[in-house]
Design a protein around this motif. Structure first.
Motif, PDB file in Angstrom:
ATOM      1  N   SER A  19      -7.555  11.928   1.077  1.00 22.56           N
ATOM      2  CA  SER A  19      -6.664  12.004   2.123  1.00 22.56           C
ATOM      3  C   SER A  19      -6.842  13.627   2.208  1.00 22.56           C
ATOM      4  CB  SER A  19      -5.114  12.064   1.580  1.00 22.56           C
ATOM      5  OG  SER A  19      -4.962  12.682   0.367  1.00 22.56           O
ATOM      6  N   ASP A  52       0.785   0.646   4.088  1.00 27.39           N
ATOM      7  CA  ASP A  52       0.775   2.009   3.189  1.00 27.39           C
ATOM      8  C   ASP A  52      -0.789   3.003   3.058  1.00 27.39           C
ATOM      9  OD1 ASP A  52      -0.377   0.504   1.198  1.00 27.39           O
ATOM     10  OD2 ASP A  52       1.724   0.573   0.124  1.00 27.39           O
ATOM     11  N   GLU A  53      -0.692   3.708   2.310  1.00 21.28           N
ATOM     12  CA  GLU A  53      -2.259   4.221   2.238  1.00 21.28           C
ATOM     13  C   GLU A  53      -3.078   3.545   1.211  1.00 21.28           C
ATOM     14  OE1 GLU A  53      -2.246   8.407   1.319  1.00 21.28           O
ATOM     15  OE2 GLU A  53      -0.884   8.943   2.785  1.00 21.28           O
ATOM     16  N   ASP A  54      -2.627   3.119   0.170  1.00 26.09           N
ATOM     17  CA  ASP A  54      -3.310   2.270  -0.588  1.00 26.09           C
ATOM     18  C   ASP A  54      -3.836   0.738   0.167  1.00 26.09           C
ATOM     19  OD1 ASP A  54      -2.925   3.834  -2.666  1.00 26.09           O
ATOM     20  OD2 ASP A  54      -1.218   2.858  -3.711  1.00 26.09           O
ATOM     21  N   ALA A  55      -3.101   0.197   0.805  1.00 24.92           N
ATOM     22  CA  ALA A  55      -3.335  -0.757   1.469  1.00 24.92           C
ATOM     23  C   ALA A  55      -4.531  -0.670   2.472  1.00 24.92           C
ATOM     24  CB  ALA A  55      -2.258  -1.596   2.285  1.00 24.92           C
ATOM     25  N   PHE A  67      -6.329   2.012   2.499  1.00 26.57           N
ATOM     26  CA  PHE A  67      -7.700   2.243   1.730  1.00 26.57           C
ATOM     27  C   PHE A  67      -8.647   1.039   1.079  1.00 26.57           C
ATOM     28  CE2 PHE A  67      -9.844   2.845  -2.399  1.00 26.57           C
ATOM     29  CZ  PHE A  67     -10.887   3.868  -2.144  1.00 26.57           C
ATOM     30  N   GLU A  68      -7.739   0.014   0.637  1.00 29.44           N
ATOM     31  CA  GLU A  68      -8.359  -1.200   0.426  1.00 29.44           C
ATOM     32  C   GLU A  68      -9.296  -1.940   1.604  1.00 29.44           C
ATOM     33  OE1 GLU A  68      -6.173  -3.690  -1.768  1.00 29.44           O
ATOM     34  OE2 GLU A  68      -5.578  -2.332  -3.225  1.00 29.44           O
TER      35      GLU A  68
END
Length: 244
Positions: A2, A149-152, A154-155
């Protein structure tokens, strides 16, 4: 993964100014012409042409304009464009690359040199700054009304085969190996993401802050280059805030 968005620094201003001045179709036509001329008129066997056609459609370019550019490349008529890259430094010692498509090398060289010298920059030799940039596939997705969200994200980005993800409050910026851009784009669109842009760019390895007393002059130089009909892309390593 990020960090602060460089969207405005790298490409955002170019896109907005091209659209406002009504030049984007003209530049896209020449890029389609070059892609078809070098790799053939069939987008199924010419990835460069396929990418340019996708960009043209995303910009709502009329089908007649697209067909005319491809037909011109397939025949013997029309201007014979060549791609020339100019390298140098903007005010404050900021590395800059200028990609052009021209049917008159002397005219373009003169006009690019004037844009540099009149605005405190200087042209360099071939290879003088190109090594400071990396060619990358580049995708932008707006976070507005995006329920991810950022985690989803990113995946999904890594699953799609991308190399890097940068985030800001407004945007997700995705970087890929140039050859992987079509597959990453298709994967993300298959997951339902709406892409704001997708293109090949030159990303600076390191950003250089533009001195405060050089900011106005820096913008004048970039504007002068982008207003030139022969200039297709301008990339620089200047570190500017969104306000600047």
């Amino acid at each position: 993964m990020s960090g602060h968005s460089k969207w405005n620094n790298i490409q955002g201003r170019k896109n907005a100014q091209d659209a406002k001045r009504g030049k984007i179709f003209q530049k896209l036509s020449r890029e389609i012409y070059m892609a078809a001329k070098s790799g053939g008129p069939d987008p199924d066997s010419n990835p460069s042409l396929r990418l340019m056609l996708d960009k043209a459609k995303a910009a709502n370019m009329p089908k007649d304009n697209i067909k005319r550019a491809i037909d011109k490349a397939s025949g013997s008529e029309g201007a014979d464009y060549e791609e020339i890259t100019y390298e140098g430094y903007a005010p404050g010692g900021v590395a800059i690359l200028v990609h052009t498509l021209t049917d008159n090398r002397n005219r373009t060289a003169s006009e690019v040199r004037i844009a540099f010298t009149r605005n405190g920059g200087n042209l360099g030799e071939t290879g003088s700054v190109n090594y400071m940039f990396d060619r990358k596939g580049y995708i932008v997705i707006s976070r507005e009304e995006l329920d991810t969200d950022e985690d989803a994200m990113f995946e999904d980005v890594i699953d799609a085969g991308a190399e890097d993800l940068k985030t800001s409050e407004e945007l997700f910026e995705i970087y890929t190996d140039p050859k992987d851009l079509p597959d990453v784009r298709a994967s993300l669109e298959g997951k339902g993401y709406k892409l704001d842009t997708f293109e090949l760019v030159m990303v600076p390895q390191n950003l250089v802050p533009v001195p405060e007393d050089k900011i106005e002059q820096f913008h004048h130089m970039i504007d002068a280059l982008e207003e030139n009909d022969d200039v297709s892309e301008v990339f620089h390593a200047g570190d500017l805030s969104d306000e600047e």
